[in-house]
Design a protein around this motif. Structure first.
Motif, mmCIF file in Angstrom:
data_model
loop_
_atom_site.group_PDB
_atom_site.id
_atom_site.type_symbol
_atom_site.label_atom_id
_atom_site.label_comp_id
_atom_site.label_asym_id
_atom_site.label_seq_id
_atom_site.Cartn_x
_atom_site.Cartn_y
_atom_site.Cartn_z
ATOM 1 N N ARG A 183 0.828 -1.221 0.000
ATOM 2 C CA ARG A 183 0.000 0.000 0.000
ATOM 3 C C ARG A 183 0.855 1.261 0.000
ATOM 4 O O ARG A 183 0.471 2.275 -0.556
ATOM 5 C CB ARG A 183 -0.909 0.021 1.221
ATOM 6 C CG ARG A 183 -2.014 -0.951 1.096
ATOM 7 C CD ARG A 183 -3.200 -0.494 1.897
ATOM 8 N NE ARG A 183 -4.255 -1.472 1.758
ATOM 9 C CZ ARG A 183 -5.033 -1.859 2.739
ATOM 10 N NH1 ARG A 183 -4.908 -1.336 3.932
ATOM 11 N NH2 ARG A 183 -5.983 -2.735 2.532
ATOM 12 N N ARG A 184 2.027 1.159 0.659
ATOM 13 C CA ARG A 184 2.910 2.335 0.746
ATOM 14 C C ARG A 184 3.367 2.789 -0.624
ATOM 15 O O ARG A 184 3.718 3.932 -0.825
ATOM 16 C CB ARG A 184 4.179 1.980 1.534
ATOM 17 C CG ARG A 184 3.959 1.928 3.003
ATOM 18 C CD ARG A 184 5.289 1.641 3.691
ATOM 19 N NE ARG A 184 5.043 0.660 4.711
ATOM 20 C CZ ARG A 184 5.779 -0.408 4.955
ATOM 21 N NH1 ARG A 184 6.880 -0.628 4.262
ATOM 22 N NH2 ARG A 184 5.455 -1.242 5.889
ATOM 23 N N ARG B 236 1.734 2.779 -3.516
ATOM 24 C CA ARG B 236 0.709 3.070 -4.517
ATOM 25 C C ARG B 236 0.942 4.386 -5.241
ATOM 26 O O ARG B 236 0.552 4.539 -6.389
ATOM 27 C CB ARG B 236 -0.653 3.099 -3.867
ATOM 28 C CG ARG B 236 -1.077 1.709 -3.569
ATOM 29 C CD ARG B 236 -2.508 1.699 -3.281
ATOM 30 N NE ARG B 236 -2.898 0.349 -3.037
ATOM 31 C CZ ARG B 236 -3.969 0.027 -2.345
ATOM 32 N NH1 ARG B 236 -4.733 0.958 -1.858
ATOM 33 N NH2 ARG B 236 -4.269 -1.220 -2.176
ATOM 34 N N ASP B 237 1.536 5.358 -4.534
ATOM 35 C CA ASP B 237 1.727 6.665 -5.160
ATOM 36 C C ASP B 237 3.135 6.845 -5.696
ATOM 37 O O ASP B 237 3.527 7.959 -6.019
ATOM 38 C CB ASP B 237 1.397 7.777 -4.146
ATOM 39 C CG ASP B 237 -0.037 7.659 -3.670
ATOM 40 O OD1 ASP B 237 -0.886 7.281 -4.510
ATOM 41 O OD2 ASP B 237 -0.303 7.900 -2.483
ATOM 42 N N THR B 238 3.887 5.770 -5.779
ATOM 43 C CA THR B 238 5.257 5.899 -6.302
ATOM 44 C C THR B 238 5.189 6.382 -7.756
ATOM 45 O O THR B 238 4.437 5.831 -8.559
ATOM 46 C CB THR B 238 5.977 4.520 -6.259
ATOM 47 O OG1 THR B 238 5.836 4.007 -4.956
ATOM 48 C CG2 THR B 238 7.437 4.629 -6.613
ATOM 49 N N ILE B 239 5.983 7.397 -8.044
ATOM 50 C CA ILE B 239 5.962 7.927 -9.414
ATOM 51 C C ILE B 239 6.926 7.107 -10.262
ATOM 52 O O ILE B 239 8.099 6.954 -9.914
ATOM 53 C CB ILE B 239 6.326 9.423 -9.416
ATOM 54 C CG1 ILE B 239 5.237 10.173 -8.633
ATOM 55 C CG2 ILE B 239 6.449 9.979 -10.833
ATOM 56 C CD1 ILE B 239 5.618 11.560 -8.217
ATOM 57 N N THR C 78 10.005 1.479 -1.706
ATOM 58 C CA THR C 78 8.916 2.072 -0.918
ATOM 59 C C THR C 78 8.212 1.004 -0.089
ATOM 60 O O THR C 78 7.864 1.225 1.072
ATOM 61 C CB THR C 78 7.889 2.770 -1.841
ATOM 62 O OG1 THR C 78 8.591 3.396 -2.891
ATOM 63 C CG2 THR C 78 7.046 3.768 -1.085
ATOM 64 N N GLU D 21 1.635 -1.857 -12.023
ATOM 65 C CA GLU D 21 0.511 -1.535 -11.119
ATOM 66 C C GLU D 21 -0.009 -2.809 -10.427
ATOM 67 O O GLU D 21 -0.628 -2.731 -9.364
ATOM 68 C CB GLU D 21 -0.583 -0.729 -11.787
ATOM 69 C CG GLU D 21 -1.256 -1.155 -13.012
ATOM 70 C CD GLU D 21 -0.541 -1.078 -14.339
ATOM 71 O OE1 GLU D 21 0.694 -1.225 -14.433
ATOM 72 O OE2 GLU D 21 -1.259 -0.929 -15.329
ATOM 73 N N THR E 278 0.977 -3.332 -6.707
ATOM 74 C CA THR E 278 0.340 -2.588 -5.601
ATOM 75 C C THR E 278 -1.192 -2.644 -5.658
ATOM 76 O O THR E 278 -1.857 -1.934 -4.925
ATOM 77 C CB THR E 278 0.794 -1.107 -5.622
ATOM 78 O OG1 THR E 278 0.409 -0.540 -6.873
ATOM 79 C CG2 THR E 278 2.283 -0.967 -5.440
#
Ligand SMILES: C[S@@+](CC[C@H](N)C(=O)[O-])C[C@H]1O[C@@H](n2cnc3c(N)ncnc32)[C@H](O)[C@@H]1O
Length: 360
Positions: A291-292, A294-297, A312, A352, A355
């Motif tokens: 979950r950590r 999910r916003d990784t660019i 991450t 994707e 995650t």
């Protein structure tokens, strides 16, 4: 109302599945057939056994362990060899005999008991661990069996089992890898129910259990996502992979990846997952590591992106995991496998999926 136990079939169909499965496992000669497939020395089976037996051995607490639906004692025997007092229980005397005789040929005594996982012949709180691999997922009434497992566990004891991944199923439908079947075909023999991370959390809460760990399993084996991604090159990919995995160091390297990195990834990356629960509600609700991330660019090469996700997910464990993985690559066989996966698999793999979680 949809519950974690919904199978999409009528009560009659569920009953039919149950009986057909039982009849299948009690046929004459079934133990020899199962043993042939479960222990054959080809690479994927060896890898599966290394990963699954390693996982169970690392997480079982003792001394008293029940291997429920033990079959030919694939887990009972190594658990006993590690010093635990493991007992095999199975509905099929034929399967148990295959396992007990096989153990005897290795000079080991395995206690076996013919019994039904739906009505375990044990008092409450008898066992420190219950292990049940490739069993629950094949039964429509699995939540009732699950309750039986929890009943015979002592407080603080552990339940170790596997399930098909509903997170992968949803990922594949959402991303157009599979059609969402409106009317699922009724096939009692291949019935295989699934669970999502959300479903697992609900189940654990309802039974006063905490989630110790979960990990995607069977990445190279019957992984529908991988099959869909590889398409026409699947056969050639499998052939190369098997050649590489024929070397023990390559199998060990896969085991290391399964141990260090897979638990950090979502269950969407593989068709099934291994789960450890403890009969003790946790004061900290379980937050899967993926979950950590999910916003990784993601802007780099596939390799840079996967490293960013892993970093991450793993947090402070990342550097030590990478050091161990790097040390494993000193073997040329492990290196060849790694290079192959980096060239042939990584560029096709949808990051994707690492995650993803159903119902997010
Ligand atoms: C796929 S095998 C798995 C065996 C073993 N756990 C392994 O992973 O190698 C499923 C086993 O569940 C057993 N089984 C099926 N229904 C059962 C029941 N109601 N009670 C106990 N065992 C059952 C079958 O006889 C079979 O040995």
């Amino acid at each position: 109302m949809t519950t974690v136990s919904d199978t999409g079939h009528s009560a009659e169909e569920n009953e039919q599945i149950r009986h057909i499965k039982r009849a299948y496992w009690t046929q004459e000669g079934i133990a020899e057939e199962y043993q042939y497939f479960a222990y054959k020395p080809e690479p994927i089976t060896r890898l599966k056994n290394v990963v699954e037996i390693g996982f169970v051995g690392r997480h079982a607490v003792g001394p008293r362990v029940l291997d429920a639906g033990a079959g030919t004692c694939r887990f009972t025997l190594p658990l006993r060899q590690s010093g635990l007092d493991a007992v095999a229980l199975d509905i099929s005397a034929e399967m148990l005999r295959g396992g007990i005789d096989g153990a005897a040929r290795r000079g080991q005594v395995v206690p076996g008991l013919v019994g039904d996982i739906e009505r375990l012949p044990f008092n409450d709180a008898t066992f420190d661990s219950v292990v049940s691999i490739t069993v629950l997922r094949h039964f429509p009434q699995w939540p009732l069996i699950f309750e039986e497992y929890v009943r015979v566990l002592r407080p603080g004891g552990r339940l170790i089992f596997d399930m098909a991944s509903n997170d992968q199923r949803e990922f594949m439908v959402t991303h157009g890898f599979t059609e969402n079947p409106d009317a699922p075909v009724f096939d009692p023999v291949s019935f295989d129910t699934g669970l999502s991370m959300d479903g697992l959390k609900k189940l654990s809460r309802e039974h006063g259990l905490s989630i110790v760990t979960t990990t995607p399993n069977d990445f190279f084996n019957e992984n529908r996502l991988l099959d869909a991604l590889l398409g026409d090159v699947k056969e050639a990919f499998d052939k190369w992979l098997m050649e590489l995995l024929a070397k023990p160091e390559a199998i060990e390297y896969c085991d290391l990846l399964a141990l260090r990195f897979m638990p950090a990834l979502s269950n969407a990356v593989a068709s099934s997952w291994l789960i450890v629960l403890e009969k003790k509600p946790s004061s900290n609700p379980y937050e899967p590591a993926y979950r950590r991330a999910r916003d990784t660019i993601l802007t780099g090469s596939p390799e840079q992106n996967v490293n960013a996700i892993l970093e991450t997910c793993l947090g402070i464990r990342y550097n030590s995991c990478m050091r161990i993985a790097q040390a494993g690559l000193e073997s040329p066989d492990a290196r060849a496998l790694f290079d192959f996966l980096r060239a042939e698999l990584l560029p096709r793999f949808p990051l994707e999926a690492c995650t993803w979680e159903s119902g997010r």
